[in-house]
Design a protein around this motif. Structure first.
Motif, mmCIF file in Angstrom:
data_model
loop_
_atom_site.group_PDB
_atom_site.id
_atom_site.type_symbol
_atom_site.label_atom_id
_atom_site.label_comp_id
_atom_site.label_asym_id
_atom_site.label_seq_id
_atom_site.Cartn_x
_atom_site.Cartn_y
_atom_site.Cartn_z
ATOM 1 N N ALA A 20 0.849 -1.195 0.000
ATOM 2 C CA ALA A 20 0.000 0.000 0.000
ATOM 3 C C ALA A 20 0.887 1.249 0.000
ATOM 4 C CB ALA A 20 -0.903 0.001 1.227
ATOM 5 N N SER A 21 0.297 2.393 -0.248
ATOM 6 C CA SER A 21 1.074 3.629 -0.266
ATOM 7 C C SER A 21 1.557 4.015 1.131
ATOM 8 C CB SER A 21 0.257 4.769 -0.868
ATOM 9 O OG SER A 21 -0.919 4.971 -0.127
ATOM 10 N N ARG A 22 0.795 3.620 2.166
ATOM 11 C CA ARG A 22 1.227 3.860 3.551
ATOM 12 C C ARG A 22 0.639 2.793 4.463
ATOM 13 N NH1 ARG A 22 -2.444 8.815 3.329
ATOM 14 N NH2 ARG A 22 -4.351 8.064 4.266
ATOM 15 N N THR A 23 1.221 2.654 5.632
ATOM 16 C CA THR A 23 0.769 1.672 6.609
ATOM 17 C C THR A 23 -0.266 2.328 7.516
ATOM 18 O OG1 THR A 23 2.879 0.520 6.546
ATOM 19 C CG2 THR A 23 1.517 0.176 8.493
ATOM 20 N N GLU A 24 -1.466 1.698 7.596
ATOM 21 C CA GLU A 24 -2.538 2.281 8.407
ATOM 22 C C GLU A 24 -3.639 1.264 8.689
ATOM 23 O OE1 GLU A 24 -4.479 5.434 6.255
ATOM 24 O OE2 GLU A 24 -4.700 4.201 4.460
ATOM 25 N N LEU A 25 -4.368 1.510 9.785
ATOM 26 C CA LEU A 25 -5.576 0.751 10.089
ATOM 27 C C LEU A 25 -6.694 1.366 9.271
ATOM 28 C CD1 LEU A 25 -5.349 0.610 13.994
ATOM 29 C CD2 LEU A 25 -4.663 -1.150 12.373
ATOM 30 N N ALA A 38 2.694 -0.994 3.897
ATOM 31 C CA ALA A 38 3.529 -0.498 2.806
ATOM 32 C C ALA A 38 4.535 -1.542 2.329
ATOM 33 C CB ALA A 38 4.261 0.769 3.245
ATOM 34 N N SER A 39 4.927 -2.453 3.192
ATOM 35 C CA SER A 39 5.921 -3.468 2.834
ATOM 36 C C SER A 39 5.339 -4.529 1.912
ATOM 37 C CB SER A 39 6.450 -4.167 4.084
ATOM 38 O OG SER A 39 7.129 -3.267 4.894
ATOM 39 N N PRO A 40 6.196 -5.129 1.077
ATOM 40 C CA PRO A 40 5.744 -6.253 0.250
ATOM 41 C C PRO A 40 5.704 -7.535 1.077
ATOM 42 C CG PRO A 40 8.037 -5.828 -0.170
ATOM 43 C CD PRO A 40 7.574 -4.748 0.773
ATOM 44 N N ALA A 46 6.100 -7.884 5.529
ATOM 45 C CA ALA A 46 4.752 -7.378 5.812
ATOM 46 C C ALA A 46 4.309 -7.788 7.225
ATOM 47 C CB ALA A 46 3.762 -7.885 4.778
ATOM 48 N N ASN A 47 4.627 -9.010 7.630
ATOM 49 C CA ASN A 47 4.280 -9.450 8.991
ATOM 50 C C ASN A 47 5.017 -8.614 10.028
ATOM 51 O OD1 ASN A 47 2.568 -11.428 8.072
ATOM 52 N ND2 ASN A 47 4.005 -13.101 8.356
ATOM 53 N N ALA A 48 6.292 -8.341 9.790
ATOM 54 C CA ALA A 48 7.079 -7.534 10.725
ATOM 55 C C ALA A 48 6.512 -6.123 10.834
ATOM 56 C CB ALA A 48 8.533 -7.496 10.282
ATOM 57 N N GLU A 49 6.109 -5.562 9.715
ATOM 58 C CA GLU A 49 5.531 -4.216 9.741
ATOM 59 C C GLU A 49 4.164 -4.213 10.424
ATOM 60 O OE1 GLU A 49 4.767 -0.367 6.889
ATOM 61 O OE2 GLU A 49 6.084 -1.968 6.218
ATOM 62 N N LEU A 50 3.396 -5.272 10.243
ATOM 63 C CA LEU A 50 2.108 -5.408 10.920
ATOM 64 C C LEU A 50 2.311 -5.407 12.440
ATOM 65 C CD1 LEU A 50 -0.998 -6.005 10.553
ATOM 66 C CD2 LEU A 50 -0.374 -8.418 10.746
ATOM 67 N N VAL A 51 3.285 -6.174 12.900
ATOM 68 C CA VAL A 51 3.587 -6.228 14.338
ATOM 69 C C VAL A 51 4.049 -4.858 14.832
ATOM 70 C CG1 VAL A 51 5.150 -7.230 16.054
ATOM 71 C CG2 VAL A 51 4.041 -8.710 14.369
ATOM 72 N N LYS A 56 3.238 -0.013 18.062
ATOM 73 C CA LYS A 56 3.248 1.446 18.181
ATOM 74 C C LYS A 56 1.861 1.983 18.535
ATOM 75 C CE LYS A 56 4.610 5.520 15.538
ATOM 76 N NZ LYS A 56 5.131 6.010 14.268
ATOM 77 N N THR A 57 0.817 1.429 17.916
ATOM 78 C CA THR A 57 -0.551 1.901 18.149
ATOM 79 C C THR A 57 -0.978 1.725 19.598
ATOM 80 O OG1 THR A 57 -1.167 1.403 15.863
ATOM 81 C CG2 THR A 57 -2.964 1.614 17.447
ATOM 82 N N PHE A 58 -0.628 0.573 20.197
ATOM 83 C CA PHE A 58 -1.101 0.262 21.554
ATOM 84 C C PHE A 58 -0.044 0.422 22.634
ATOM 85 C CE2 PHE A 58 -3.964 -2.299 18.809
ATOM 86 C CZ PHE A 58 -5.116 -1.588 19.089
ATOM 87 N N GLY A 59 1.178 0.752 22.269
ATOM 88 C CA GLY A 59 2.230 0.950 23.260
ATOM 89 C C GLY A 59 2.624 -0.325 23.981
ATOM 90 N N VAL A 60 2.584 -1.444 23.264
ATOM 91 C CA VAL A 60 3.014 -2.719 23.846
ATOM 92 C C VAL A 60 4.268 -3.183 23.111
ATOM 93 C CG1 VAL A 60 0.683 -3.395 24.539
ATOM 94 C CG2 VAL A 60 1.536 -4.102 22.314
ATOM 95 N N SER A 61 4.986 -4.122 23.719
ATOM 96 C CA SER A 61 6.193 -4.618 23.062
ATOM 97 C C SER A 61 5.821 -5.537 21.904
ATOM 98 C CB SER A 61 7.076 -5.368 24.060
ATOM 99 O OG SER A 61 6.515 -6.619 24.359
ATOM 100 N N LYS A 62 6.747 -5.692 20.983
ATOM 101 C CA LYS A 62 6.512 -6.565 19.834
ATOM 102 C C LYS A 62 6.299 -8.007 20.274
ATOM 103 C CE LYS A 62 9.250 -3.613 16.871
ATOM 104 N NZ LYS A 62 10.525 -3.480 16.175
ATOM 105 N N ALA A 63 6.886 -8.388 21.400
ATOM 106 C CA ALA A 63 6.730 -9.748 21.920
ATOM 107 C C ALA A 63 5.298 -10.023 22.397
ATOM 108 C CB ALA A 63 7.712 -9.990 23.056
#
Length: 93
Positions: A20-25, A38-40, A46-51, A56-63
């Protein structure tokens, strides 16, 4: 969109639109949360960018974010620890 809340975590379906042109909900799409990335969908980018987006949205760790099902699919099931259903609903609006 169905959000299952249990044991201090939520689980829900996500429909990913890669390149996509940008990453967003985006919002509800046929019972799943539509997310533009935005990632392929190559080498897990794409999975890494989703995480990263949900971290970032919820202020929790990636784990605290787990892709329960659909690692290689556009439709995924996510589990986020430490977030409530109301937090998710606020982020979508």
């Amino acid at each position: 969109m169905e959000i299952v809340e249990k044991n201090g975590a939520i689980e829900f379906e996500v429909r990913v639109v890669p390149r996509a042109s940008r990453t967003e909900l985006v919002g509800d799409h046929s019972g799943a949360l539509k997310v533009r990335i935005a990632s392929p969908p190559v080498d897990g980018a794409a999975n890494a960018e989703l995480v990263r987006l949900f971290s970032k949205t919820f202020g929790v760790s990636k784990a605290d974010i787990v892709i329960v099902r659909g690692q290689t699919s556009k439709t995924k099931r996510l589990k986020i620890i430490g977030v409530s259903a109301s937090d998710l609903n606020k982020a979508i609006k």
